[in-house]
Scaffold this motif. Sequence first.
Motif, mmCIF file in Angstrom:
data_model
loop_
_atom_site.group_PDB
_atom_site.id
_atom_site.type_symbol
_atom_site.label_atom_id
_atom_site.label_comp_id
_atom_site.label_asym_id
_atom_site.label_seq_id
_atom_site.Cartn_x
_atom_site.Cartn_y
_atom_site.Cartn_z
ATOM 1 N N LEU A 125 0.767 -1.248 0.135
ATOM 2 C CA LEU A 125 0.025 0.008 -0.043
ATOM 3 C C LEU A 125 0.882 1.279 0.006
ATOM 4 O O LEU A 125 1.829 1.451 0.531
ATOM 5 C CB LEU A 125 -0.825 0.027 1.512
ATOM 6 C CG LEU A 125 -1.820 1.091 1.483
ATOM 7 C CD1 LEU A 125 -2.763 1.392 0.448
ATOM 8 C CD2 LEU A 125 -2.602 1.089 3.137
ATOM 9 N N LEU B 266 1.011 5.235 0.527
ATOM 10 C CA LEU B 266 0.089 6.341 1.191
ATOM 11 C C LEU B 266 0.604 7.642 1.080
ATOM 12 O O LEU B 266 1.788 7.841 1.119
ATOM 13 C CB LEU B 266 0.151 6.281 2.734
ATOM 14 C CG LEU B 266 -1.031 5.230 3.586
ATOM 15 C CD1 LEU B 266 -2.388 5.781 3.536
ATOM 16 C CD2 LEU B 266 -0.496 3.878 3.393
ATOM 17 N N HIS C 9 -0.507 12.208 -0.130
ATOM 18 C CA HIS C 9 -1.651 13.216 -0.001
ATOM 19 C C HIS C 9 -1.044 14.333 -0.569
ATOM 20 O O HIS C 9 0.096 14.681 -0.177
ATOM 21 C CB HIS C 9 -2.267 13.446 1.387
ATOM 22 C CG HIS C 9 -3.534 14.187 1.498
ATOM 23 N ND1 HIS C 9 -3.507 15.258 1.042
ATOM 24 C CD2 HIS C 9 -4.738 13.562 1.445
ATOM 25 C CE1 HIS C 9 -4.646 15.911 1.180
ATOM 26 N NE2 HIS C 9 -5.601 14.876 1.403
ATOM 27 N N LEU D 169 -1.172 -0.583 -4.275
ATOM 28 C CA LEU D 169 -2.623 -0.137 -3.793
ATOM 29 C C LEU D 169 -2.116 1.185 -3.201
ATOM 30 O O LEU D 169 -1.283 1.577 -2.700
ATOM 31 C CB LEU D 169 -3.167 -0.716 -2.668
ATOM 32 C CG LEU D 169 -2.990 -2.441 -2.818
ATOM 33 C CD1 LEU D 169 -3.376 -3.229 -1.480
ATOM 34 C CD2 LEU D 169 -4.090 -3.057 -3.928
ATOM 35 N N ARG D 170 -3.294 2.189 -3.688
ATOM 36 C CA ARG D 170 -3.210 3.670 -3.353
ATOM 37 C C ARG D 170 -4.187 4.023 -2.448
ATOM 38 O O ARG D 170 -5.337 3.954 -2.702
ATOM 39 C CB ARG D 170 -2.843 4.403 -4.621
ATOM 40 C CG ARG D 170 -1.487 3.877 -5.249
ATOM 41 C CD ARG D 170 -1.533 4.358 -6.782
ATOM 42 N NE ARG D 170 -0.258 3.848 -7.293
ATOM 43 C CZ ARG D 170 0.603 4.652 -7.794
ATOM 44 N NH1 ARG D 170 0.983 5.822 -7.363
ATOM 45 N NH2 ARG D 170 1.713 3.833 -8.334
ATOM 46 N N GLU D 171 -3.841 4.790 -1.358
ATOM 47 C CA GLU D 171 -4.711 5.498 -0.748
ATOM 48 C C GLU D 171 -4.265 6.918 -0.231
ATOM 49 O O GLU D 171 -3.228 7.246 -0.265
ATOM 50 C CB GLU D 171 -4.990 4.711 0.467
ATOM 51 C CG GLU D 171 -5.870 3.592 0.552
ATOM 52 C CD GLU D 171 -5.970 2.618 1.742
ATOM 53 O OE1 GLU D 171 -6.021 3.459 2.885
ATOM 54 O OE2 GLU D 171 -6.557 1.617 1.804
ATOM 55 N N GLU D 172 -5.269 7.863 -0.077
ATOM 56 C CA GLU D 172 -4.868 9.212 0.552
ATOM 57 C C GLU D 172 -4.780 9.146 2.052
ATOM 58 O O GLU D 172 -5.478 8.507 2.807
ATOM 59 C CB GLU D 172 -5.938 10.380 0.162
ATOM 60 C CG GLU D 172 -6.047 10.478 -1.149
ATOM 61 C CD GLU D 172 -6.417 11.789 -1.695
ATOM 62 O OE1 GLU D 172 -7.311 12.305 -0.935
ATOM 63 O OE2 GLU D 172 -6.142 12.441 -2.513
ATOM 64 N N ALA E 295 -3.047 5.100 9.196
ATOM 65 C CA ALA E 295 -3.831 4.173 8.014
ATOM 66 C C ALA E 295 -3.098 2.997 7.702
ATOM 67 O O ALA E 295 -3.678 2.063 7.161
ATOM 68 C CB ALA E 295 -4.347 5.015 6.900
ATOM 69 N N ALA F 156 -4.381 -0.973 7.890
ATOM 70 C CA ALA F 156 -4.115 -1.847 6.690
ATOM 71 C C ALA F 156 -3.484 -2.954 6.940
ATOM 72 O O ALA F 156 -3.907 -4.123 6.564
ATOM 73 C CB ALA F 156 -3.830 -0.973 5.590
ATOM 74 N N ARG G 246 -5.131 -5.994 4.998
ATOM 75 C CA ARG G 246 -5.563 -5.692 3.731
ATOM 76 C C ARG G 246 -4.225 -5.453 2.805
ATOM 77 O O ARG G 246 -4.618 -5.141 1.639
ATOM 78 C CB ARG G 246 -6.281 -4.125 3.957
ATOM 79 C CG ARG G 246 -7.736 -4.514 4.407
ATOM 80 C CD ARG G 246 -8.507 -3.177 4.630
ATOM 81 N NE ARG G 246 -8.372 -2.507 5.636
ATOM 82 C CZ ARG G 246 -7.742 -1.202 5.569
ATOM 83 N NH1 ARG G 246 -7.624 -0.586 4.509
ATOM 84 N NH2 ARG G 246 -7.660 -0.525 6.735
#
Length: 309
Positions: free
Chosen positions: A4, A6, A8, A43-46, A102, A106, A111
């Motif tokens: 993942l 993270l 922003h 996987l990419r999340e803010e 976060a 995860a 996840r």
Amino acid sequence: MGTLLLTHPASLLHDMGAGHPECPERIKAVFERLEREEFQALLREEAPLATAEQMMRVHPERFIQALEQSAPHQGRVRIDDDTLMNPGTWPAAQRAAGGGIAAVDAVLQGRADKAFVAMRPPGHHAGRETAMGFCFLNNVAIAARHAMAAHGAERVAIVDFDVHHGNGTQEIFYHDRHVLYCSTHEMPLFPGTGMPEDTGLHDQICNVAMHAGDDGRAIREAFRQIVLPRVHNFAPDLILLSAGFDAHKFDPLANLELEADDFYWMTGKLCDLAAHHCHDRVVSFLEGGYDLEGLADSASAHVRALMGR
Ligand SMILES: [Zn+2]
């Protein structure tokens, strides 16, 4: 499971002024490199904002409030000689810490097995009540405490291969038997801490002094002889990394001679330990790295190793 990332855009708005080495272009260089084809599987999340409760597991409320109140509406405010706040600093700092929260969520909820928090400002010089050395909140410490408080982690290993000693992280965990803090860093160099004799109240602080001119061979030897056995013997249930890339040979703030491949090697070895002890769980935090090319090369090599490629 995957790795993942993270990020922003708030990371781009913290700006300490023209010519400052800890500049928005750093994160831009890392973002751009991680857009390449070979990183499409990430996987990419803010990164969300850290909450007051999450920050207060490390920093006293009065310190957090003082930082928030120091943030200017325009222009810049000097916190120490080389640590400044502009209007973008506080949101960026809260999201750098929140990205770690976060990422830990995860990874510990299954996840993802690895995560890289590509955010700034960095964190490892921030003490409980001290913002310094380009750092405001100690992101990796907040993540470690979150892993313990919210997920029941009992043994968290933090490995810090930034070229500077993470004095803030050491201070925060000096008395904590649940956290191993292991750092390789150039000495003498800012911030001047990190003597090998400083071993913590429970012998769970491990400082390895490197010296100007040391190259990849020297750091691999330090890892083989000291860092990797210490992490192995600690048998962590989560490994966190303070991943600074300022030990790169091009870095303007330090004098080690590492290359991107050395960061790949170190990361791979730590991932092997994570496979053995803790279901592959590794959460890595971007710390320093001030040559844009060296940073992008090294951070992307690091992420490639996290992805197992
Ligand atoms: Zn550094």
